[in-house]
Design an enzyme around this catalytic site. Structure first.
Site, short mmCIF file in Angstrom:
data_model
loop_
_atom_site.label_atom_id
_atom_site.label_comp_id
_atom_site.label_asym_id
_atom_site.label_seq_id
_atom_site.Cartn_x
_atom_site.Cartn_y
_atom_site.Cartn_z
CB SER A 10 -0.89 0.01 1.24
OG SER A 10 -1.54 1.26 1.31
CG HIS A 35 -4.00 -1.18 -1.73
ND1 HIS A 35 -5.15 -1.92 -1.99
CD2 HIS A 35 -4.35 -0.27 -0.80
CE1 HIS A 35 -6.13 -1.47 -1.23
NE2 HIS A 35 -5.67 -0.46 -0.51
CG ASP A 37 -4.95 3.12 0.58
OD1 ASP A 37 -5.94 2.39 0.40
OD2 ASP A 37 -3.92 2.75 1.16
CG MET A 39 -8.06 8.02 1.74
SD MET A 39 -7.41 8.00 3.41
CE MET A 39 -6.51 6.44 3.40
CG HIS A 68 -9.13 1.00 -1.05
ND1 HIS A 68 -8.60 0.82 0.21
CD2 HIS A 68 -10.48 1.00 -0.88
CE1 HIS A 68 -9.57 0.74 1.10
NE2 HIS A 68 -10.72 0.85 0.46
CG MET A 70 -11.13 4.25 1.27
SD MET A 70 -9.60 4.18 2.22
CE MET A 70 -8.42 4.19 0.87
CG MET A 139 -12.02 -1.84 4.38
SD MET A 139 -10.44 -1.57 3.56
CE MET A 139 -9.56 -0.58 4.79
CG ASP A 175 -6.44 -2.06 2.91
OD1 ASP A 175 -5.30 -1.89 3.38
OD2 ASP A 175 -7.04 -1.20 2.24
#
Ligand code: DX5
Ligand code: ZN
Length: 215
Positions: A10, A35, A37, A39, A68, A70, A139, A175
């Site tokens: 990640s 990965h 992230d 956000m 991913h 979010m 998660m 994760d």
């Protein structure tokens, strides 16, 4: 195809001022999925980056890219992330207004659809969507920050995801809070991929830690 017991770095915990070097380090050690992230400061209480950075990563990375997301109402941005070069686009069950529509949109755009569920969302809620999914992300922390502690109750979601696999074909990833201490416990459930952030990039010797985790 990702091998069983894969470790997916990640990048959230990587040094973003030296991102290309950090990607080279983990790819050189054998990482074949990265990965990313994303956000939005709304669905989660933190902001990271958007399609612009995914595109920059795409230019330097060889690996399969898992974005991913979010973010609230992810349908607004699916096209941008696929165009930026995400191979798998993972949206949150809790954030989508119409999960089936969004998963099919990702597929139609040419990427692989994935869904993430928060620690307090029961895996059983995903069962009707499994035929539309290539990737399930369990998660094991509440999303928003790296370096949190693994929530053991989420092992139940992992076991359920594994047990249901006879009905449909999808990869199962975990994760949050996965490190040297918790890795064996998550793989013992039968999941395929462990996402590791701080437990990898926090190491003095990042390639060495990657190989150690992969075992
Ligand atoms: C959490 C992110 C994770 C995070 C994991 O919101 O979705 O991908 O980077 O970091 P660690 O491994 O430090 O828990
Ligand atoms: Zn993540």
């Amino acid at each position: 195809m990702t091998k069983p017991r894969a470790i997916s770095p990640s990048l959230l915990s990587a040094d973003f001022a030296r991102l290309e070097d950090q990607i080279r380090l983990v790819e050189g050690a054998g990482a074949d999925r990265l990965h990313l992230d994303v956000m939005d400061g709304n669905f989660v209480p933190n902001i990271t980056f958007g399609p612009f950075i995914v595109k920059a990563i795409r230019r330097v990375a060889q690996a399969h890219l898992d974005a991913h997301l979010m973010i609230a109402k992810p349908h607004r941005f699916l096209e941008q992330f696929v165009e930026a070069g995400a191979d798998t686009v993972i949206i949150h069950y809790e954030a989508s207004e119409d999960l089936r529509r969004d998963l099919r949109t990702i597929r139609r755009l040419g990427a692989q659809p994935g869904v993430a569920i928060n620690p307090d969302t029961d895996f059983d809620l995903l069962v009707p969507y499994l035929p539309d999914l290539d990737y399930v992300l369990i998660m094991s922390v509440f999303p928003g920050f790296g370096g949190q502690s693994f929530i053991a109750d989420t092992l139940q979601n992992m076991r359920k995801a594994v047990a249901r696999r006879s009905d449909a074909e999808y990869l199962i990833a975990v994760d949050g809070g996965v490190n040297r201490e918790t890795l064996e416990t998550v793989f013992a459930t039968g999941i395929d991929i462990a996402i590791v952030g701080s437990g990898l990039f926090g190491a003095e010797d990042i390639p060495g830690r990657f190989r150690e985790l992969r075992g």
